[in-house]
Enzyme design. Structure first.
Site, PDB file in Angstrom:
ATOM      1  N   THR A  70       0.826  -1.206   0.000  1.00  0.00           N
ATOM      2  CA  THR A  70       0.000   0.000   0.000  1.00  0.00           C
ATOM      3  C   THR A  70       0.860   1.256   0.000  1.00  0.00           C
ATOM      4  O   THR A  70       0.628   2.189  -0.771  1.00  0.00           O
ATOM      5  CB  THR A  70      -0.944  -0.004   1.224  1.00  0.00           C
ATOM      6  OG1 THR A  70      -1.780  -1.162   1.145  1.00  0.00           O
ATOM      7  CG2 THR A  70      -1.798   1.241   1.269  1.00  0.00           C
ATOM      8  N   GLN A 177       1.276  -9.098  -6.609  1.00  0.00           N
ATOM      9  CA  GLN A 177       0.866 -10.496  -6.794  1.00  0.00           C
ATOM     10  C   GLN A 177       1.832 -11.282  -7.680  1.00  0.00           C
ATOM     11  O   GLN A 177       1.615 -12.469  -7.917  1.00  0.00           O
ATOM     12  CB  GLN A 177      -0.547 -10.557  -7.387  1.00  0.00           C
ATOM     13  CG  GLN A 177      -1.640 -10.171  -6.410  1.00  0.00           C
ATOM     14  CD  GLN A 177      -1.751 -11.096  -5.209  1.00  0.00           C
ATOM     15  OE1 GLN A 177      -1.270 -12.227  -5.226  1.00  0.00           O
ATOM     16  NE2 GLN A 177      -2.357 -10.606  -4.144  1.00  0.00           N
ATOM     17  N   SER A 197       5.214  -6.530  -1.969  1.00  0.00           N
ATOM     18  CA  SER A 197       4.841  -6.638  -0.563  1.00  0.00           C
ATOM     19  C   SER A 197       5.293  -7.974   0.010  1.00  0.00           C
ATOM     20  O   SER A 197       5.060  -9.023  -0.598  1.00  0.00           O
ATOM     21  CB  SER A 197       3.322  -6.509  -0.431  1.00  0.00           C
ATOM     22  OG  SER A 197       2.918  -6.852   0.877  1.00  0.00           O
ATOM     23  N   GLY A 198       5.932  -7.931   1.179  1.00  0.00           N
ATOM     24  CA  GLY A 198       6.505  -9.136   1.779  1.00  0.00           C
ATOM     25  C   GLY A 198       5.494 -10.229   2.081  1.00  0.00           C
ATOM     26  O   GLY A 198       5.725 -11.398   1.796  1.00  0.00           O
ATOM     27  N   HIS A 199       4.355  -9.836   2.630  1.00  0.00           N
ATOM     28  CA  HIS A 199       3.447 -10.890   3.128  1.00  0.00           C
ATOM     29  C   HIS A 199       2.696 -11.617   2.021  1.00  0.00           C
ATOM     30  O   HIS A 199       1.939 -12.539   2.288  1.00  0.00           O
ATOM     31  CB  HIS A 199       2.475 -10.335   4.184  1.00  0.00           C
ATOM     32  CG  HIS A 199       1.355  -9.487   3.660  1.00  0.00           C
ATOM     33  ND1 HIS A 199       0.082 -10.000   3.497  1.00  0.00           N
ATOM     34  CD2 HIS A 199       1.294  -8.198   3.277  1.00  0.00           C
ATOM     35  CE1 HIS A 199      -0.712  -9.033   3.048  1.00  0.00           C
ATOM     36  NE2 HIS A 199      -0.004  -7.935   2.913  1.00  0.00           N
ATOM     37  N   THR A 235      13.043   5.003  11.069  1.00  0.00           N
ATOM     38  CA  THR A 235      13.982   3.935  11.373  1.00  0.00           C
ATOM     39  C   THR A 235      13.547   2.639  10.703  1.00  0.00           C
ATOM     40  O   THR A 235      12.372   2.284  10.734  1.00  0.00           O
ATOM     41  CB  THR A 235      14.088   3.740  12.907  1.00  0.00           C
ATOM     42  OG1 THR A 235      14.519   4.979  13.463  1.00  0.00           O
ATOM     43  CG2 THR A 235      15.077   2.641  13.259  1.00  0.00           C
ATOM     44  N   CYS A 323     -10.823  -6.748   0.842  1.00  0.00           N
ATOM     45  CA  CYS A 323     -11.210  -5.430   1.352  1.00  0.00           C
ATOM     46  C   CYS A 323     -12.716  -5.263   1.299  1.00  0.00           C
ATOM     47  O   CYS A 323     -13.305  -4.542   2.075  1.00  0.00           O
ATOM     48  CB  CYS A 323     -10.564  -4.329   0.522  1.00  0.00           C
ATOM     49  SG  CYS A 323      -8.875  -4.689   0.102  1.00  0.00           S
TER      50      CYS A 323
HETATM   51  C1  LIG Z   1      -2.052  -7.095  -1.072  1.00  0.00           C
HETATM   52  C2  LIG Z   1      -1.952  -6.169  -2.195  1.00  0.00           C
HETATM   53  C3  LIG Z   1      -1.586  -4.824  -2.004  1.00  0.00           C
HETATM   54  C4  LIG Z   1      -1.367  -4.242  -0.637  1.00  0.00           C
HETATM   55  O1  LIG Z   1      -0.183  -4.703  -0.024  1.00  0.00           O
HETATM   56  P1  LIG Z   1      -0.043  -4.535   1.566  1.00  0.00           P
HETATM   57  O2  LIG Z   1       1.361  -4.941   1.837  1.00  0.00           O
HETATM   58  O3  LIG Z   1      -1.051  -5.457   2.168  1.00  0.00           O
HETATM   59  O4  LIG Z   1      -0.302  -3.110   1.897  1.00  0.00           O
HETATM   60  C5  LIG Z   1      -1.468  -4.014  -3.109  1.00  0.00           C
HETATM   61  N1  LIG Z   1      -1.705  -4.472  -4.345  1.00  0.00           N
HETATM   62  C6  LIG Z   1      -2.059  -5.758  -4.582  1.00  0.00           C
HETATM   63  C7  LIG Z   1      -2.279  -6.220  -5.970  1.00  0.00           C
HETATM   64  C8  LIG Z   1      -2.202  -6.641  -3.514  1.00  0.00           C
HETATM   65  O5  LIG Z   1      -2.565  -7.899  -3.744  1.00  0.00           O
END
Ligand SMILES: *Cc1c(COP(=O)(O)O)cnc(C)c1O
Length: 412
Positions: A70, A177, A197-199, A235, A323
């Site tokens: 995000t 993705q 994004s890491g997760h 930081t 969401c």
């Molecule tokens: C999950 C996702 C995000 C947001 O990433 P976060 O690390 O959860 O803020 C943005 N774009 C796409 C396509 C996503 O799948």
């Protein structure tokens, strides 16, 4: 428990956790400090940056850590808008972007920027011709996602990059993705900025990165210290950074094998569900689609009802987008590909990953077939509907009108 919601988030790989642990306890130094203890943390951050750069095929100094996807999206969009406001105030995106992109664009509209929301076809593909026509003298940025989180459609990124490059417009892509799933090189298609994004690839939540090609003019989103070469104050999340670095390394080593294995599981899931449940509509592009994603519509039933019934059987999937759940609004992506409201509401997303097995697929198919049959029997629509069985996808003109109307009404 069976988890098939990897596009929403992934569990942290144990090897990632292992690598992170010291930085949550003994190695607590602040990378900006000057003594030995701090230098250990600095070194860990630098190494993670190298690993991420290797995954993206870029220079380490083109990688900037953020708090997630995000923030990376917001930074790319708002940072470009701010830096180039004297050059122009027009941005081009698509109707099927993640909310991080859509809402950042909406926020800029409130500040007087103009945004074009490109429609997509029934597969969720952006029309490259339409993009070409939309670029104006004052266009400063095109931001189009690499692959969609809900339906998995992969956009023609190289073609888009070629166009933006030839027109002298920055190109940002939300590759959240894609990173860790498909080999990615930022250089060959000429991408200017890229979010990850890491997760979404087995690192923890709260860590992400923005690739910024050397020479791109962009203002910071956060002001403060000189961290991330003045690009992103605050930081560093050292443990998170170490985690995303390790996840990048693992992805690079294991991606090829995993993509084949998970792809076969997804294909089997799709085939067996089609065999067991009549009138399934699969959403997204048949080929240009993430190998782990299966989004489908089951008629006459709310996706939420199926989701809750599957949850009762300890199976985790999504309906619409994460969401949007909580409200029964159909997803903006499914509306943009032209699904009628009632069909879009019956959508279900299975997204597979590292820890799924053959047995998972077998069980999910069996349980789903039972749930659907039970829900169909109590559905008020089951008897009524005759005429709309064949017309699930509307003609392209209808899609265009609807999605443009939706773009206007979209609220963040
Ligand atoms: C999950 C996702 C995000 C947001 O990433 P976060 O690390 O959860 O803020 C943005 N774009 C796409 C396509 C996503 O799948």
């Amino acid at each position: 428990m069976i988890y098939m919601d990897y596009n929403a988030t992934t569990p942290c790989d144990k090897r990632v956790v292992e690598e992170m642990l010291p930085y949550l306890s003994d190695e607590y130094g602040n990378p900006s400090s000057l003594y030995k203890k701090a230098r250990t943390a600095r070194k860990a951050v630098d190494e993670a940056r190298e690993r991420l750069a290797k995954l993206l095929g870029c220079q380490a100094n083109e990688v900037f850590f953020t708090s997630g996807g995000t923030e990376a999206d917001n930074w790319a969009i708002q940072g470009t808008a701010c830096a180039l406001k004297d050059k122009g105030r027009h941005i081009i995106t698509s109707l099927i972007e993640h909310h991080a992109v859509l809402c950042a664009c909406k926020a800029l509209e409130k500040k007087g920027y103009k945004v074009t929301y490109l429609p997509v076809d029934s597969y969720g593909m952006v029309d490259v011709g339409e993009l070409k026509k939309s670029i104006r003298q004052d266009t400063i940025l095109v931001t189009i996602m690499y692959a969609n989180n809900e339906i998995g459609t992969i956009q023609p990124i190289s073609e888009i990059a070629e166009i933006t490059k030839s027109r002298g417009v920055y190109f940002h892509t939300d590759a959240v993705q894609v990173a860790g799933k498909i080999p990615l090189t930022v250089n060959s298609p000429g991408i200017d900025m890229l979010s990850l994004s890491g997760h979404k690839f087995y690192a923890p939540k709260g860590i992400g990165a923005l690739y910024i090609r050397k020479g791109v003019k962009i203002s910071p989103l956060l002001y403060g210290g000189e961290q991330e070469r003045g690009g992103r104050a605050g930081t560093e999340n050292v443990a998170g950074i170490v985690g995303i670095g390790k996840a990048a390394e693992l992805a690079q080593e294991e991606m090829r094998e995993e993509s084949v294995r998970v792809g076969l599981l997804r294909d089997r899931l799709e085939e067996e569900i089609k065999k067991r449940i009549p009138q399934i509509v699969v959403n997204g592009h048949p080929e240009q689609r993430l190998y782990n994603t299966l989004n489908l519509c089951i008629k006459y039933i709310e996706g939420e009802s199926i989701l809750l019934n599957l949850d009762f059987e300890d199976i985790c999937v999504s309906s619409g987008s994460a969401c949007a759940s909580g409200s029964l609004e159909p997803s903006h992506v499914l509306l943009a590909i032209g699904l009628p409201d009632e069909t879009a509401r019956g959508s279900l997303r299975f997204s597979l990953g590292k820890y799924n097995t053959e047995e998972d697929v077998t069980r999910v198919v069996t349980v789903l077939a039972g749930v659907v049959e039970r829900l169909w029997r109590i559905s008020p629509f089951w008897e009524k509907d005759k005429e709309q069985v064949n017309g699930l996808y509307r003609k392209s003109l209808r899609i265009l009108q609807k999605s443009q109307k939706y773009g206007k009404n979209y609220s963040c």
